[in-house]
Design a protein around this motif. Structure first.
Motif, PDB file in Angstrom:
ATOM      1  N   VAL A   1      -4.691  12.718  -0.020  1.00  0.00           N
ATOM      2  CA  VAL A   1      -5.391  12.037   1.061  1.00  0.00           C
ATOM      3  C   VAL A   1      -4.799  10.635   1.177  1.00  0.00           C
ATOM      4  N   PHE A   2      -4.488  10.234   2.409  1.00  0.00           N
ATOM      5  CA  PHE A   2      -3.972   8.880   2.669  1.00  0.00           C
ATOM      6  C   PHE A   2      -5.187   7.970   2.889  1.00  0.00           C
ATOM      7  N   SER A   3      -5.575   7.299   1.812  1.00  0.00           N
ATOM      8  CA  SER A   3      -6.799   6.494   1.869  1.00  0.00           C
ATOM      9  C   SER A   3      -6.523   5.136   2.511  1.00  0.00           C
ATOM     10  N   ASP A   4      -7.624   4.400   2.777  1.00  0.00           N
ATOM     11  CA  ASP A   4      -7.521   3.080   3.380  1.00  0.00           C
ATOM     12  C   ASP A   4      -7.620   1.974   2.333  1.00  0.00           C
ATOM     13  N   GLU A   5      -7.655   2.335   1.064  1.00  0.00           N
ATOM     14  CA  GLU A   5      -7.799   1.337   0.002  1.00  0.00           C
ATOM     15  C   GLU A   5      -6.480   0.595  -0.219  1.00  0.00           C
ATOM     16  N   GLN A   6      -6.607  -0.697  -0.347  1.00  0.00           N
ATOM     17  CA  GLN A   6      -5.427  -1.542  -0.530  1.00  0.00           C
ATOM     18  C   GLN A   6      -4.779  -1.279  -1.893  1.00  0.00           C
ATOM     19  N   LEU A   7      -3.433  -1.189  -1.892  1.00  0.00           N
ATOM     20  CA  LEU A   7      -2.654  -1.062  -3.120  1.00  0.00           C
ATOM     21  C   LEU A   7      -2.128  -2.448  -3.490  1.00  0.00           C
ATOM     22  N   TYR A   8      -2.557  -2.949  -4.640  1.00  0.00           N
ATOM     23  CA  TYR A   8      -2.182  -4.303  -5.041  1.00  0.00           C
ATOM     24  C   TYR A   8      -0.960  -4.322  -5.947  1.00  0.00           C
ATOM     25  N   GLU A   9      -0.535  -3.170  -6.426  1.00  0.00           N
ATOM     26  CA  GLU A   9       0.648  -3.107  -7.270  1.00  0.00           C
ATOM     27  C   GLU A   9       1.904  -3.092  -6.390  1.00  0.00           C
ATOM     28  N   ARG A  10       2.847  -3.900  -6.779  1.00  0.00           N
ATOM     29  CA  ARG A  10       4.073  -3.978  -5.977  1.00  0.00           C
ATOM     30  C   ARG A  10       5.007  -2.826  -6.329  1.00  0.00           C
TER      31      ARG A  10
END
Length: 422
Positions: free
Chosen positions: A209-218
């Motif tokens: 699932v392509f969620s809307d949660e931000q990914l903070y890891e670069r």
């Protein structure tokens, strides 16, 4: 002496008439008479020559006047012929100008008559006939009023009112997809030479699932941290398909990330990039193909469908088809001409130019097909707002000194799913 003089005159006349073939002139008679007189005087200086009679003088005057009048009349006739010739040329030029003016007026009247046609069928029939005559194709008959009305473009799958106003980067948010990794040796891979030489393939299934949660890891593969989001994996596990020696197996994995790379694809198209993270190496027992532990990266085409599609591809296809019809007509016309005909070579030049134009149109059409692929090449989300190319590529990251390389692992297929996992 008179008889001798007369004989000499007759001899002069005979000599003159035999050499020239023309009537004797007065000057010839006079020269012969003068010569006789000189001869007579030299032989008998004491005897005076008799004076010419009045009849002889009149005859000489008539001969001189007739010759001068004939020459002047000949010169007059030549001048009159020249004047007449010039007049004829001038009249011909004036007539040609008048004919051209008359032809222009007639053409203007025909155009006005065509513009005043009231019937739609007749108007379309005339326009269709003129356009086809210009390219050497016979006009198409109009059978009904439906043929007279221009055909509208085919309707798109969705009505205009159903298009969403979402941001193009948010069209994947909350959508569920089933992914199949097909791992094996591919042309151009930098994997070890012994990797996958047997031709074995690994089939790995996962649902995401392509969620809307931000990914903070670069992650360098995604290209930016600003709009990167979390990719969730159902049950955080993947399934390795069965082989000849063993059945299917499951492996635990971690959630990954995803991002839309705008304009990073071919011809400036968008690209979907995502990854998952495997905790262990994945392989069949005794096989030479494996998925290394770590992150597996995937890319595919991304095409928003929440707005009306461009008609560039359809227009180019229509232009190409019309060009092919015109070229076929010209080639048929060229075959009707003889091999040494000048018109045949002129048509041949037109055919060559049409071939060049066709190649240019085909190149533009291929570019348009990349920017706007056919629907059968896409896999649509459930709401139809976005399409992903049905096939993409997968790779892994390998450390090389202070840098790293991406090695091709294979390809993947993707389809929308009904997981509704949040």
């Amino acid at each position: 002496m008179t008889i001798k003089t007369s004989l000499m005159i007759m001899l002069c006349v005979a000599a003159s008439s035999s050499t020239s073939g023309f009537q004797i002139s007065s000057t010839t008679v006079k020269s012969c008479h003068r010569q006789n007189l000189m001869t007579f005087q030299s032989s008998s200086p004491s005897i005076e020559p008799p004076p010419p009679s009045s009849s002889e003088a009149n005859e000489d005057e008539l001969l001189v006047s007739s010759s001068s009048s004939s020459s002047s009349s000949f010169e007059l006739d030549m001048d009159e012929l020249e004047v007449m010739r010039r007049d004829i040329e001038r009249l011909k030029a004036e007539a040609l100008v008048r004919v051209n003016l008359l032809a222009d007026k007639v053409n203007g009247m025909e155009v006005i008559a065509e513009e005043t046609v009231k019937s739609p069928e007749e108007r379309v029939k005339k326009e269709d006939g003129l356009s086809r005559r210009s390219v050497g194709v016979p006009p198409k008959p109009v059978n009904s009023i439906t043929d007279a009305v221009p055909r509208s473009r085919p309707s798109f799958q969705q009505p205009l009112s159903s298009y969403s106003n979402k941001n193009e980067k948010d069209l994947l948010v909350g959508t569920d997809w089933r992914v199949l990794f097909n791992v094996g040796r591919e042309p151009g891979t930098w994997m070890p030479k012994t990797w996958g030489v047997s031709g074995e393939r690994l089939l790995v299934n996962l649902e995401v699932v392509f969620s809307d949660e931000q990914l903070y890891e670069r992650e360098d593969f995604l290209g930016s941290i600003g709009d990167s989001r979390i990719l969730k994996i159902l049950n955080n596990e993947i399934t390795l398909g069965p082989s000849v020696n063993e059945g299917s197996r499951t492996f635990k994995v971690n959630n990954g990330g995803w991002r839309i790379a705008k304009g990073q694809g071919p011809m400036g198209t968008d690209v979907l990039r995502f990854y998952i993270e495997c905790g262990h190496e994945i392989r069949h027992q005794g096989g030479d193909v494996y998925v290394p532990a770590g992150r597996i990266y995937a890319t595919c085409g991304y095409f928003p469908l929440n707005h009306p599609r461009s008609w560039e591809k359809a227009d180019l296809e229509r232009q190409l088809e019309e060009l092919r019809e015109r070229r076929a007509a010209k080639e048929e016309e060229m075959r009707m001409e003889s091999l040494l005909s000048i018109k045949r070579w002129s048509i041949y030049r037109e055919v060559v130019q049409m071939t060049i134009d066709g190649q240019s149109l085909m190149s533009r059409l291929n570019d348009a097909r990349v920017r706007d692929p056919d629907m059968n090449l896409l896999r649509l989300s459930k709401d139809g707002d976005v399409g992903l190319t049905r096939e993409g590529g997968i790779c892994c990251k390998v450390q090389k000194g202070v840098g790293y390389e991406y090695h091709i692992l294979g390809r993947f297929n993707i389809n929308s799913s009904d997981l509704h996992m949040r």
